[in-house]
Design a protein around this motif. Sequence first.
Motif, PDB file in Angstrom:
ATOM      1  N   TYR A   1     -25.667 -18.824  52.768  1.00 42.05           N
ATOM      2  CA  TYR A   1     -26.161 -17.471  52.919  1.00 42.05           C
ATOM      3  C   TYR A   1     -25.715 -16.901  54.249  1.00 42.05           C
ATOM      4  O   TYR A   1     -25.320 -17.605  55.146  1.00 42.05           O
ATOM      5  CB  TYR A   1     -27.682 -17.427  52.809  1.00 42.05           C
TER       6      TYR A   1
ATOM      7  N   CYS B   1     -33.843 -12.678  43.427  1.00 39.58           N
ATOM      8  CA  CYS B   1     -34.712 -13.165  44.508  1.00 39.58           C
ATOM      9  C   CYS B   1     -36.193 -12.931  44.246  1.00 39.58           C
ATOM     10  O   CYS B   1     -37.021 -13.322  45.060  1.00 39.58           O
ATOM     11  CB  CYS B   1     -34.320 -12.492  45.820  1.00 39.58           C
TER      12      CYS B   1
ATOM     13  N   ALA C   1     -36.144 -13.479  50.999  1.00 38.85           N
ATOM     14  CA  ALA C   1     -35.097 -14.184  50.250  1.00 38.85           C
ATOM     15  C   ALA C   1     -33.909 -13.266  49.988  1.00 38.85           C
ATOM     16  O   ALA C   1     -32.750 -13.679  50.111  1.00 38.85           O
ATOM     17  CB  ALA C   1     -35.663 -14.729  48.938  1.00 38.85           C
TER      18      ALA C   1
ATOM     19  N   ARG D   1     -31.951 -12.864  53.140  1.00 42.70           N
ATOM     20  CA  ARG D   1     -31.282 -14.114  53.493  1.00 42.70           C
ATOM     21  C   ARG D   1     -30.095 -14.433  52.582  1.00 42.70           C
ATOM     22  O   ARG D   1     -29.050 -14.879  53.042  1.00 42.70           O
ATOM     23  CB  ARG D   1     -32.306 -15.241  53.412  1.00 42.70           C
ATOM     24  N   PHE D   2     -30.257 -14.188  51.293  1.00 41.87           N
ATOM     25  CA  PHE D   2     -29.233 -14.610  50.336  1.00 41.87           C
ATOM     26  C   PHE D   2     -28.322 -13.496  49.826  1.00 41.87           C
ATOM     27  O   PHE D   2     -27.223 -13.776  49.366  1.00 41.87           O
ATOM     28  CB  PHE D   2     -29.886 -15.307  49.142  1.00 41.87           C
TER      29      PHE D   2
END
Length: 170
Positions: free
Chosen positions: A5, A56, A89, A92-93
Motif C-alpha cells: 500500500y 474497503c 483502510a 491506506r490501500f
Amino acid sequence: MAELYVQYERTPYFDRHSGMTMEEYHEAIERSTCLYVGNLSYYTTEAQIYDFFARCGEVKRVVMGLDKFQKTPCGFCFVDYYEPNDTEAAIRFLNGMRLDDRQIRLDRDPGFVEGRQYGRGKSGGQVRDEYRTDFDLGRGGFGRVYQVAGALDIEAAQTAGKGVVQGGYG
C-alpha cells in the motif's frame, strides 16, 4: 520487501471556506468517515466509485463533484463510509491507485456539507483545471484559460479575414 500500500501522509490543507478554525477543521477530520477523492476522470461514474471503494468497507454515500454552471462531473467526489476503520483502510490501500486509468488522490475530509459538491473555479469547475496548459482527455482537454485564449485567437483570426478556422485548429 515491497509494500502493498501507499503510506498515507496527511496534507497540511485547510479549507478556508469551511467556516471552522484550523483547529476545529483538523478535529473534525479526525472524527470524520468522509474522504475527498481527487484527480478523477470527468467520465468516472458514481457506480464505478461505489464499486472501487467497497473494497474497503460499506459505502454510505458518494457525492460527485459538479461544475457549478453546467452541473457535469468535474473530477472529484466525496465518499462517506459507515465505519472509521473503513475510511482508514481506503486511505491506506486505495490512495494512489488507478481508477478509470487515473491515479486518484485521497484525503480525509471533515464531512460533506451541501454546496461543496460544486467546483470553486471561476468557470465552474475545479481551480486546478482553470490554468492547466497540458492536454488531458480525462479532464476535458486543455485547461479553461487555455481554451478561452484559443477561442479568442480563432475569433480574432476570423475577424481579421485570414480565412475560416474550423474546429479550433488553424
